[in-house]
Design a protein around this motif. Structure first.
Motif, short mmCIF file in Angstrom:
data_model
loop_
_atom_site.label_atom_id
_atom_site.label_comp_id
_atom_site.label_asym_id
_atom_site.label_seq_id
_atom_site.Cartn_x
_atom_site.Cartn_y
_atom_site.Cartn_z
N TYR A 1 -80.95 -60.89 31.20
CA TYR A 1 -80.09 -60.58 32.34
C TYR A 1 -80.14 -59.08 32.67
O TYR A 1 -80.22 -58.70 33.85
CB TYR A 1 -78.65 -60.99 32.01
CG TYR A 1 -77.65 -60.61 33.07
CD1 TYR A 1 -77.55 -61.33 34.26
CD2 TYR A 1 -76.80 -59.52 32.88
CE1 TYR A 1 -76.63 -60.98 35.23
CE2 TYR A 1 -75.88 -59.16 33.84
CZ TYR A 1 -75.79 -59.89 35.01
OH TYR A 1 -74.88 -59.54 35.97
N ALA A 2 -80.10 -58.24 31.63
CA ALA A 2 -80.16 -56.79 31.85
C ALA A 2 -81.48 -56.39 32.48
O ALA A 2 -81.52 -55.56 33.40
CB ALA A 2 -79.95 -56.05 30.52
N VAL A 3 -82.58 -56.98 32.00
CA VAL A 3 -83.90 -56.66 32.56
C VAL A 3 -83.97 -57.05 34.03
O VAL A 3 -84.49 -56.31 34.87
CB VAL A 3 -85.00 -57.35 31.74
CG1 VAL A 3 -86.35 -57.23 32.46
CG2 VAL A 3 -85.10 -56.74 30.35
N VAL B 1 -81.51 -57.37 36.17
CA VAL B 1 -80.66 -56.47 36.97
C VAL B 1 -81.35 -55.13 37.18
O VAL B 1 -81.38 -54.59 38.29
CB VAL B 1 -79.30 -56.26 36.29
CG1 VAL B 1 -78.51 -55.16 36.97
CG2 VAL B 1 -78.51 -57.56 36.30
N TYR B 2 -81.95 -54.58 36.10
CA TYR B 2 -82.64 -53.30 36.23
C TYR B 2 -83.83 -53.40 37.19
O TYR B 2 -84.05 -52.50 38.01
CB TYR B 2 -83.13 -52.83 34.86
CG TYR B 2 -82.07 -52.11 34.05
CD1 TYR B 2 -81.49 -50.94 34.53
CD2 TYR B 2 -81.65 -52.59 32.82
CE1 TYR B 2 -80.51 -50.28 33.80
CE2 TYR B 2 -80.67 -51.94 32.08
CZ TYR B 2 -80.11 -50.78 32.58
OH TYR B 2 -79.14 -50.14 31.87
N LEU B 3 -84.58 -54.48 37.10
CA LEU B 3 -85.71 -54.66 38.01
C LEU B 3 -85.24 -54.76 39.46
O LEU B 3 -85.87 -54.22 40.37
CB LEU B 3 -86.51 -55.90 37.62
CG LEU B 3 -87.34 -55.80 36.34
CD1 LEU B 3 -88.01 -57.14 36.03
CD2 LEU B 3 -88.40 -54.70 36.46
N LEU C 1 -82.58 -53.42 40.75
CA LEU C 1 -82.13 -52.11 41.21
C LEU C 1 -83.28 -51.13 41.40
O LEU C 1 -83.25 -50.28 42.29
CB LEU C 1 -81.12 -51.53 40.21
CG LEU C 1 -79.80 -52.29 40.06
CD1 LEU C 1 -78.95 -51.67 38.95
CD2 LEU C 1 -79.02 -52.30 41.36
N LEU C 2 -84.31 -51.24 40.55
CA LEU C 2 -85.41 -50.29 40.59
C LEU C 2 -86.53 -50.71 41.53
O LEU C 2 -87.39 -49.89 41.86
CB LEU C 2 -85.99 -50.10 39.18
CG LEU C 2 -85.07 -49.44 38.15
CD1 LEU C 2 -85.74 -49.41 36.79
CD2 LEU C 2 -84.70 -48.02 38.58
#
Length: 279
Positions: free
Chosen positions: A12-14, A16-18, A20-21
């Protein structure tokens, strides 16, 4: 079960980061295209547009230096006055403290367009011409609340008044107490506020759009005006420079004080009996 939840949390964190980035990665890669227009994925890889930027667009370079100078001036001013305001509100019985707190936070609630129009009208009434100082004043207003909030958070986290009284009882003068006790305790909040003030000023478009002139234009305003008539990879090249400069500022803050420490995040240690929080 625990490991499964941990894996799901990491996935989930990965994701979300992808998410956003992804826009930033698109900009960075689009600036390397060999075509004369912006395309993604890039067709070939080249640094040609960065060369075009520095060789044939001196107006962008001058606007870049202006933005940096204004951002530095904003960061210095906000750090000094924001720290003094935070100390006054936290330590002393200031009359109408709630009103002052609301006043200092009001720029975060007022739309940037409204603030820009208000500054334009105010400068016109006073006869103030567009300059780096008028930009610093405008950016000071929108960045000031960040410094106040971050420094106050550090003051509330540490019961520094006890340490200060102990230092005073041991013979330290008020100046020595401030420099050797108070300042080290709130330094991380001050530096975090300075970085936020710099980035807020450097990236601002809405307020600056109302207080610039044809001769005095920050980089975001210059880029905005350029995009009205051109949309070539020079746009993504200068955007990449702005992103990388902001990234350098955040990395510098992490290296010097740590992101967690800047925001007053405590380290957490887990033991068999429970969770222990320590600074």
């Amino acid at each position: 079960m625990v490991s499964g939840r941990r894996v799901l949390s990491m996935v989930y964190a990965v994701v979300v980061y992808l998410f956003l980035l992804a826009p930033i990665l698109v900009i960075l890669l689009s600036s390397l295209t060999t075509t004369n227009y912006i395309v993604f994925p890039p067709r070939g890889l080249t640094l040609r547009w960065y060369g075009e930027l520095f060789a044939h667009h001196p107006e962008f370079i001058s606007s870049l230096w202006l933005s940096i100078a204004v951002a530095v001036g904003t960061a210095v001013g906000c750090t000094v006055f924001g720290t003094l305001a935070a100390l006054a509100l936290h330590r002393y019985p200031v009359p109408g403290k709630g009103i002052w707190n609301a006043l200092f936070a009001s720029p975060l609630l007022i739309p940037s367009v409204v603030l820009g129009i208000a500054l334009l009208q105010w400068y016109s009434t006073l006869g103030i011409a567009a300059s780096s100082w008028s930009l610093i004043i405008g950016h000071f207003i929108i960045a000031f609340p960040y410094v106040v909030r971050l420094v106050m958070a550090r003051l509330q986290e540490f019961q520094s008044s006890h340490v200060e009284r102990a230092a005073a009882n041991l013979g330290a003068s008020p100046v020595q107490v401030f420099w050797k006790v108070t300042l080290p305790l709130i330094r991380s909040g001050m530096m975090a506020g300075a970085v936020f003030a710099f980035v807020t000023s450097f990236d601002d478009l809405t307020v600056a759009l109302f207080v610039v002139s044809t001769d005095v234009q920050t980089l975001p305003v210059r880029l905005f005006n350029y995009m009205q008539y051109n949309y070539d990879p020079v746009v993504t090249a200068i955007s990449s420079v702005m992103v990388l400069l902001s990234l350098v500022m955040m990395i510098a803050m992490e290296r010097v004080i740590g992101i967690g420490q800047a925001f007053g995040v405590s380290k957490t240690h887990t033991t068999k009996r429970g969770t222990v929080h320590a600074h």
